[in-house]
Write a protein that holds these residues in place. Structure first.
Motif, PDB file in Angstrom:
ATOM      1  N   ALA A 202       0.839  -1.198   0.000  1.00  0.00           N
ATOM      2  CA  ALA A 202       0.000   0.000   0.000  1.00  0.00           C
ATOM      3  C   ALA A 202       0.870   1.242   0.000  1.00  0.00           C
ATOM      4  O   ALA A 202       1.961   1.259   0.583  1.00  0.00           O
ATOM      5  N   VAL A 203       0.395   2.274  -0.675  1.00  0.00           N
ATOM      6  CA  VAL A 203       1.027   3.596  -0.627  1.00  0.00           C
ATOM      7  C   VAL A 203      -0.045   4.585  -0.212  1.00  0.00           C
ATOM      8  O   VAL A 203      -1.218   4.428  -0.546  1.00  0.00           O
ATOM      9  N   ALA A 204       0.348   5.611   0.540  1.00  0.00           N
ATOM     10  CA  ALA A 204      -0.636   6.555   1.072  1.00  0.00           C
ATOM     11  C   ALA A 204      -0.040   7.946   1.143  1.00  0.00           C
ATOM     12  O   ALA A 204       1.172   8.124   1.258  1.00  0.00           O
ATOM     13  N   ALA A 205      -0.930   8.940   1.089  1.00  0.00           N
ATOM     14  CA  ALA A 205      -0.536  10.333   1.235  1.00  0.00           C
ATOM     15  C   ALA A 205      -1.551  11.029   2.130  1.00  0.00           C
ATOM     16  O   ALA A 205      -2.746  10.733   2.071  1.00  0.00           O
ATOM     17  N   PRO A 206      -1.101  11.965   2.965  1.00  0.00           N
ATOM     18  CA  PRO A 206      -2.029  12.683   3.845  1.00  0.00           C
ATOM     19  C   PRO A 206      -2.884  13.655   3.049  1.00  0.00           C
ATOM     20  O   PRO A 206      -2.466  14.180   2.017  1.00  0.00           O
ATOM     21  N   ILE A 207      -4.077  13.890   3.532  1.00  0.00           N
ATOM     22  CA  ILE A 207      -4.972  14.888   2.939  1.00  0.00           C
ATOM     23  C   ILE A 207      -4.873  16.151   3.785  1.00  0.00           C
ATOM     24  O   ILE A 207      -5.255  16.155   4.955  1.00  0.00           O
ATOM     25  N   GLY A 208      -4.341  17.190   3.198  1.00  0.00           N
ATOM     26  CA  GLY A 208      -4.173  18.437   3.923  1.00  0.00           C
ATOM     27  C   GLY A 208      -2.738  18.629   4.385  1.00  0.00           C
ATOM     28  O   GLY A 208      -1.966  17.663   4.500  1.00  0.00           O
ATOM     29  N   PRO A 209      -2.350  19.869   4.668  1.00  0.00           N
ATOM     30  CA  PRO A 209      -0.982  20.177   5.071  1.00  0.00           C
ATOM     31  C   PRO A 209      -0.704  19.780   6.509  1.00  0.00           C
ATOM     32  O   PRO A 209      -1.618  19.431   7.268  1.00  0.00           O
ATOM     33  N   SER A 210       0.563  19.835   6.890  1.00  0.00           N
ATOM     34  CA  SER A 210       0.933  19.590   8.283  1.00  0.00           C
ATOM     35  C   SER A 210       0.208  20.580   9.173  1.00  0.00           C
ATOM     36  O   SER A 210       0.058  21.751   8.832  1.00  0.00           O
ATOM     37  N   GLY A 211      -0.249  20.104  10.324  1.00  0.00           N
ATOM     38  CA  GLY A 211      -0.995  20.963  11.228  1.00  0.00           C
ATOM     39  C   GLY A 211      -2.495  20.899  11.025  1.00  0.00           C
ATOM     40  O   GLY A 211      -3.252  21.441  11.821  1.00  0.00           O
ATOM     41  N   SER A 212      -2.940  20.226   9.958  1.00  0.00           N
ATOM     42  CA  SER A 212      -4.378  20.098   9.720  1.00  0.00           C
ATOM     43  C   SER A 212      -5.004  19.212  10.786  1.00  0.00           C
ATOM     44  O   SER A 212      -4.413  18.229  11.233  1.00  0.00           O
ATOM     45  N   ASP A 213      -6.227  19.546  11.180  1.00  0.00           N
ATOM     46  CA  ASP A 213      -6.939  18.754  12.181  1.00  0.00           C
ATOM     47  C   ASP A 213      -7.606  17.516  11.592  1.00  0.00           C
ATOM     48  O   ASP A 213      -8.150  16.701  12.326  1.00  0.00           O
ATOM     49  N   LEU A 214      -7.580  17.380  10.274  1.00  0.00           N
ATOM     50  CA  LEU A 214      -8.302  16.277   9.646  1.00  0.00           C
ATOM     51  C   LEU A 214      -7.705  14.924  10.000  1.00  0.00           C
ATOM     52  O   LEU A 214      -8.394  13.972  10.284  1.00  0.00           O
ATOM     53  N   ARG A 215      -6.397  14.828   9.934  1.00  0.00           N
ATOM     54  CA  ARG A 215      -5.702  13.565  10.194  1.00  0.00           C
ATOM     55  C   ARG A 215      -6.305  12.435   9.372  1.00  0.00           C
ATOM     56  O   ARG A 215      -6.718  11.400   9.886  1.00  0.00           O
ATOM     57  N   ALA A 216      -6.374  12.671   8.069  1.00  0.00           N
ATOM     58  CA  ALA A 216      -6.932  11.704   7.128  1.00  0.00           C
ATOM     59  C   ALA A 216      -5.908  11.435   6.035  1.00  0.00           C
ATOM     60  O   ALA A 216      -5.004  12.242   5.790  1.00  0.00           O
ATOM     61  N   ALA A 217      -6.055  10.295   5.384  1.00  0.00           N
ATOM     62  CA  ALA A 217      -5.115   9.924   4.328  1.00  0.00           C
ATOM     63  C   ALA A 217      -5.842   9.180   3.220  1.00  0.00           C
ATOM     64  O   ALA A 217      -6.870   8.539   3.444  1.00  0.00           O
ATOM     65  N   LEU A 218      -5.289   9.283   2.027  1.00  0.00           N
ATOM     66  CA  LEU A 218      -5.766   8.552   0.857  1.00  0.00           C
ATOM     67  C   LEU A 218      -4.720   7.502   0.534  1.00  0.00           C
ATOM     68  O   LEU A 218      -3.520   7.781   0.582  1.00  0.00           O
ATOM     69  N   SER A 219      -5.150   6.285   0.209  1.00  0.00           N
ATOM     70  CA  SER A 219      -4.164   5.234  -0.068  1.00  0.00           C
ATOM     71  C   SER A 219      -4.607   4.355  -1.224  1.00  0.00           C
ATOM     72  O   SER A 219      -5.794   4.288  -1.568  1.00  0.00           O
ATOM     73  N   LEU A 220      -3.628   3.704  -1.818  1.00  0.00           N
ATOM     74  CA  LEU A 220      -3.832   2.704  -2.865  1.00  0.00           C
ATOM     75  C   LEU A 220      -3.209   1.411  -2.396  1.00  0.00           C
ATOM     76  O   LEU A 220      -2.104   1.407  -1.839  1.00  0.00           O
ATOM     77  N   CYS A 221      -3.901   0.301  -2.607  1.00  0.00           N
ATOM     78  CA  CYS A 221      -3.300  -0.986  -2.274  1.00  0.00           C
ATOM     79  C   CYS A 221      -3.497  -1.952  -3.424  1.00  0.00           C
ATOM     80  O   CYS A 221      -4.451  -1.838  -4.205  1.00  0.00           O
ATOM     81  N   GLY A 222      -2.555  -2.888  -3.533  1.00  0.00           N
ATOM     82  CA  GLY A 222      -2.607  -3.882  -4.593  1.00  0.00           C
ATOM     83  C   GLY A 222      -1.715  -5.066  -4.266  1.00  0.00           C
ATOM     84  O   GLY A 222      -0.997  -5.056  -3.256  1.00  0.00           O
ATOM     85  N   PRO A 223      -1.730  -6.095  -5.109  1.00  0.00           N
ATOM     86  CA  PRO A 223      -0.873  -7.263  -4.885  1.00  0.00           C
ATOM     87  C   PRO A 223       0.589  -6.859  -4.880  1.00  0.00           C
ATOM     88  O   PRO A 223       1.039  -6.088  -5.739  1.00  0.00           O
ATOM     89  N   ALA A 224       1.329  -7.349  -3.912  1.00  0.00           N
ATOM     90  CA  ALA A 224       2.725  -6.942  -3.743  1.00  0.00           C
ATOM     91  C   ALA A 224       3.565  -7.221  -4.978  1.00  0.00           C
ATOM     92  O   ALA A 224       4.459  -6.443  -5.321  1.00  0.00           O
ATOM     93  N   GLU A 225       3.269  -8.318  -5.678  1.00  0.00           N
ATOM     94  CA  GLU A 225       4.125  -8.707  -6.797  1.00  0.00           C
ATOM     95  C   GLU A 225       3.936  -7.834  -8.030  1.00  0.00           C
ATOM     96  O   GLU A 225       4.795  -7.811  -8.920  1.00  0.00           O
TER      97      GLU A 225
END
Length: 267
Positions: A202-225
């Motif tokens: 899986a790879v993920a990125a935060p939604i919003g800049p540092s200091g944001s109160d959201l504390r949410a992330a968007l991610s993609l996952c798939g078969p490791a190979e």
């Protein structure tokens, strides 16, 4: 009235606070007498509750009148912001799923875990922890580490590192610190290669800049190979930024969205 109720059980106290706060609906300022009468509470009880709410910032006092405090508006605005974020996410999540063939998650940090709020994609089918409503240890998930990397050390140093589910997972706080540094070096993109679940990257990125109160992330996952880590990381980072702009009502950033390579297996 039962014995528990007569002695002020927690549920009874919550009911009293709720009935007291509800009297402010449509009435910006009220006196103690008005509040006690409309909430159907003894004057002494209403006064005691109001004193505590004033201390917490939920209610403000001006002379002989009370009104809702800034803390209440702050909490309400956070709910509105999260709902706006959720609605803004869906079009981007569907577009990301179509362009990559990978499963997309919207997740939020709750204490030491991440909670998956939304998922676009059917794979992995039999993994309850990856479904909406599923939880995973923050330190072992890409979404969790993407969010933790934005937080000051003081806000996560009390985290424990539970035993990893696989041999690829993190084992110590030292490993966690090193991983969070790598996340920052990658512009906020976290990568988990089979550390949370065997066979899944899986790879993920935060939604919003540092200091944001959201504390949410968007991610993609798939078969490791077959997971195209670099391309997926670029795509999820740009999509997360676009979601933040859309949910904040800002003008969309110029530039062409990045697309991750479509993997051979549909997720």
């Amino acid at each position: 009235m039962t014995t528990a109720q007569s002695h002020g059980s927690p549920i009874t106290m919550i009911d009293r606070v709720a009935s007291l706060l509800q009297v402010f609906d449509g009435q910006p300022r009220l006196t103690l007498a008005q509040i006690a009468r409309q909430a159907d509470l003894p004057r002494s009880s209403a006064h005691r509750i109001l004193q505590r709410l004033v201390e917490l910032g939920w209610v403000e006092r001006e002379g002989y009148q009370y009104r809702l405090g800034l803390r209440m508006f702050e909490l309400g605005s956070k709910v509105v912001q999260r709902e706006r974020l959720h609605q803004a996410c869906l079009p981007f999540m569907y577009a990301l799923h179509r362009s990559t063939g990978l499963t997309v998650h919207l997740s939020a940090l709750l204490s030491h875990e991440v909670l998956h709020l939304e998922r676009i994609g059917d794979w992995p089918e039999r993994r309850d922890a990856w479904r909406p409503g599923g939880r995973q240890p923050a330190v072992h998930s890409a979404a969790g580490r993407a969010i933790l990397a934005q937080l000051p050390d003081a806000e996560w140093l009390d985290l424990s590192v539970p035993p990893p589910a696989t041999v690829y997972g993190l084992h110590t706080l030292t490993q966690l610190r090193r991983d969070l540094e790598r996340v920052r070096d990658r512009g906020g993109v976290a990568v988990d290669v089979q550390g949370c679940t065997a066979g899944i990257t899986a790879v993920a990125a935060p939604i919003g800049p540092s200091g944001s109160d959201l504390r949410a992330a968007l991610s993609l996952c798939g078969p490791a190979e077959t997971m195209p880590v670099q391309e997926a990381g670029d795509a999820v980072r740009i999509a997360a930024m676009d979601i933040w702009y859309a949910s904040s009502g800002l003008t969309r950033r110029p530039g062409r969205p990045a697309r991750a390579a479509v993997i051979t297996r549909t997720c």
